[in-house]
Write an enzyme that holds these catalytic residues in place. Structure first.
Site, PDB file in Angstrom:
ATOM      1  N   ASP A   1     -57.370 -34.826 -24.947  1.00 31.34           N
ATOM      2  CA  ASP A   1     -56.259 -35.070 -25.863  1.00 31.34           C
ATOM      3  C   ASP A   1     -56.697 -34.639 -27.257  1.00 31.34           C
ATOM      4  O   ASP A   1     -57.543 -35.281 -27.879  1.00 31.34           O
ATOM      5  CB  ASP A   1     -55.894 -36.558 -25.841  1.00 31.34           C
ATOM      6  CG  ASP A   1     -54.633 -36.867 -26.624  1.00 31.34           C
ATOM      7  OD1 ASP A   1     -54.457 -36.281 -27.720  1.00 31.34           O
ATOM      8  OD2 ASP A   1     -53.822 -37.682 -26.154  1.00 31.34           O
TER       9      ASP A   1
ATOM     10  N   GLU B   1     -52.851 -30.861 -25.470  1.00 33.49           N
ATOM     11  CA  GLU B   1     -53.905 -31.058 -24.483  1.00 33.49           C
ATOM     12  C   GLU B   1     -54.658 -29.780 -24.141  1.00 33.49           C
ATOM     13  O   GLU B   1     -54.115 -28.684 -24.236  1.00 33.49           O
ATOM     14  CB  GLU B   1     -53.298 -31.612 -23.182  1.00 33.49           C
ATOM     15  CG  GLU B   1     -52.598 -32.936 -23.323  1.00 33.49           C
ATOM     16  CD  GLU B   1     -51.828 -33.290 -22.067  1.00 33.49           C
ATOM     17  OE1 GLU B   1     -51.991 -34.428 -21.589  1.00 33.49           O
ATOM     18  OE2 GLU B   1     -51.074 -32.431 -21.556  1.00 33.49           O
TER      19      GLU B   1
ATOM     20  N   GLU C   1     -44.400 -49.464 -16.438  1.00 33.46           N
ATOM     21  CA  GLU C   1     -44.966 -48.211 -16.938  1.00 33.46           C
ATOM     22  C   GLU C   1     -44.034 -47.016 -16.770  1.00 33.46           C
ATOM     23  O   GLU C   1     -43.981 -46.140 -17.643  1.00 33.46           O
ATOM     24  CB  GLU C   1     -46.286 -47.912 -16.218  1.00 33.46           C
ATOM     25  CG  GLU C   1     -46.988 -46.664 -16.738  1.00 33.46           C
ATOM     26  CD  GLU C   1     -48.313 -46.402 -16.055  1.00 33.46           C
ATOM     27  OE1 GLU C   1     -48.982 -45.424 -16.432  1.00 33.46           O
ATOM     28  OE2 GLU C   1     -48.685 -47.169 -15.144  1.00 33.46           O
TER      29      GLU C   1
ATOM     30  N   ARG D   1     -42.930 -41.646 -18.351  1.00 33.83           N
ATOM     31  CA  ARG D   1     -43.501 -42.916 -18.791  1.00 33.83           C
ATOM     32  C   ARG D   1     -42.507 -43.686 -19.664  1.00 33.83           C
ATOM     33  O   ARG D   1     -41.747 -43.105 -20.430  1.00 33.83           O
ATOM     34  CB  ARG D   1     -44.789 -42.631 -19.566  1.00 33.83           C
ATOM     35  CG  ARG D   1     -45.826 -43.721 -19.525  1.00 33.83           C
ATOM     36  CD  ARG D   1     -47.167 -43.226 -20.047  1.00 33.83           C
ATOM     37  NE  ARG D   1     -48.192 -44.245 -19.938  1.00 33.83           N
ATOM     38  CZ  ARG D   1     -48.466 -45.122 -20.896  1.00 33.83           C
ATOM     39  NH1 ARG D   1     -47.796 -45.084 -22.037  1.00 33.83           N
ATOM     40  NH2 ARG D   1     -49.415 -46.026 -20.721  1.00 33.83           N
TER      41      ARG D   1
ATOM     42  N   GLU E   1     -44.993 -48.198  -8.696  1.00 30.15           N
ATOM     43  CA  GLU E   1     -44.356 -47.404  -9.747  1.00 30.15           C
ATOM     44  C   GLU E   1     -42.939 -46.966  -9.390  1.00 30.15           C
ATOM     45  O   GLU E   1     -42.177 -46.569 -10.273  1.00 30.15           O
ATOM     46  CB  GLU E   1     -45.234 -46.200 -10.086  1.00 30.15           C
ATOM     47  CG  GLU E   1     -46.548 -46.600 -10.734  1.00 30.15           C
ATOM     48  CD  GLU E   1     -47.461 -45.436 -11.053  1.00 30.15           C
ATOM     49  OE1 GLU E   1     -48.355 -45.614 -11.905  1.00 30.15           O
ATOM     50  OE2 GLU E   1     -47.292 -44.355 -10.456  1.00 30.15           O
TER      51      GLU E   1
ATOM     52  N   GLU F   1     -50.075 -47.708  -5.599  1.00 30.18           N
ATOM     53  CA  GLU F   1     -49.553 -47.269  -6.889  1.00 30.18           C
ATOM     54  C   GLU F   1     -48.145 -46.678  -6.748  1.00 30.18           C
ATOM     55  O   GLU F   1     -47.263 -46.945  -7.567  1.00 30.18           O
ATOM     56  CB  GLU F   1     -50.495 -46.238  -7.513  1.00 30.18           C
ATOM     57  CG  GLU F   1     -51.805 -46.798  -8.023  1.00 30.18           C
ATOM     58  CD  GLU F   1     -51.637 -47.591  -9.317  1.00 30.18           C
ATOM     59  OE1 GLU F   1     -50.560 -47.504  -9.940  1.00 30.18           O
ATOM     60  OE2 GLU F   1     -52.586 -48.300  -9.702  1.00 30.18           O
TER      61      GLU F   1
END
Length: 213
Positions: free
Chosen positions: A151, A16, A183, A50, A130, A126
């Protein structure tokens, strides 16, 4: 040391190129993504791992009807061990070497803004989703950072906005519970990720959001 308004700081990892800039306000649009740099009640910075790597997800999205994976070797170091095993199972030629069994796809918690939500309401939702409803927000910080990430493997650019979020839970409250979110597979302390490629810029983000005035 703080970061002045509109000053840009650049970090680069093997994958990145990240631009970090302090701004005054988060724009509201259908494509706005907001993230929380979460700090536990006992002062630990949190990060999400993730469930699926971005690299493997991209491969699945390009999979053709005959179930053949066409995989660049550059992507292999950015995948989970179980994903590499799945690729190896379908391998017709070539080999997979130098597997990193400790790879994790680290991400800031957060997501896409709903047009009916405020920024803070989006982050509350969120974080609740999550963490399987384990995280509750005590207060938000006042500093906002714009994160522009390129990316290099997929030649795509992603823009997100981040602010500090102080939560009611301790690290102990969160570290010994299983998460079944589609996720996120784990929430952990960023301090445990010092060998990760993303650690340097993620630490910078946390320091700027917590220590800047």
């Amino acid at each position: 040391m703080g970061i002045t308004m509109d000053e840009e700081v650049i970090f680069e990892t093997p994958r990145e190129l990240i631009s970090i800039k302090r701004i005054k306000d988060i724009p509201r649009s259908k494509d706005t993504h907001v993230f929380a740099a979460c700090i536990t009640s006992d002062g630990y910075p949190l990060i999400g791992a993730r469930r699926t790597s971005f690299a493997f997800q991209a491969i699945l999205s390009q999979q053709n009807s005959d179930s053949i994976f066409r995989v660049s070797t550059k992507l292999l170091r950015f995948m989970y061990y179980n994903e590499l095993r799945e690729i190896f199972r379908r391998l017709r030629k070539g080999s997979i070497n130098n597997i990193d069994p400790h790879f994790e796809e680290l991400i800031l918690l957060g997501g896409k803004l709903d047009k009916k939500e405020s920024i803070k309401d989006c982050l509350r939702r969120e974080l609740k989703e999550e963490s399987d409803e384990r995280i509750t927000v005590k207060e938000f910080g006042n500093v906002i950072l714009k994160l522009t990430t390129r990316d290099k493997l997929f030649n795509k650019v992603y823009i997100g906005y981040c602010m500090a979020c102080f939560i009611n839970q301790s690290l102990e409250d969160l570290s010994h519970t299983s998460i079944y979110n589609v996720e996120i597979r784990k929430i952990k302390s960023l301090n445990d990720c010092i060998n990760d490629d993303k650690y340097e810029y993620l630490s910078y983000i946390y320091n700027m959001l917590v220590n800047s005035k």
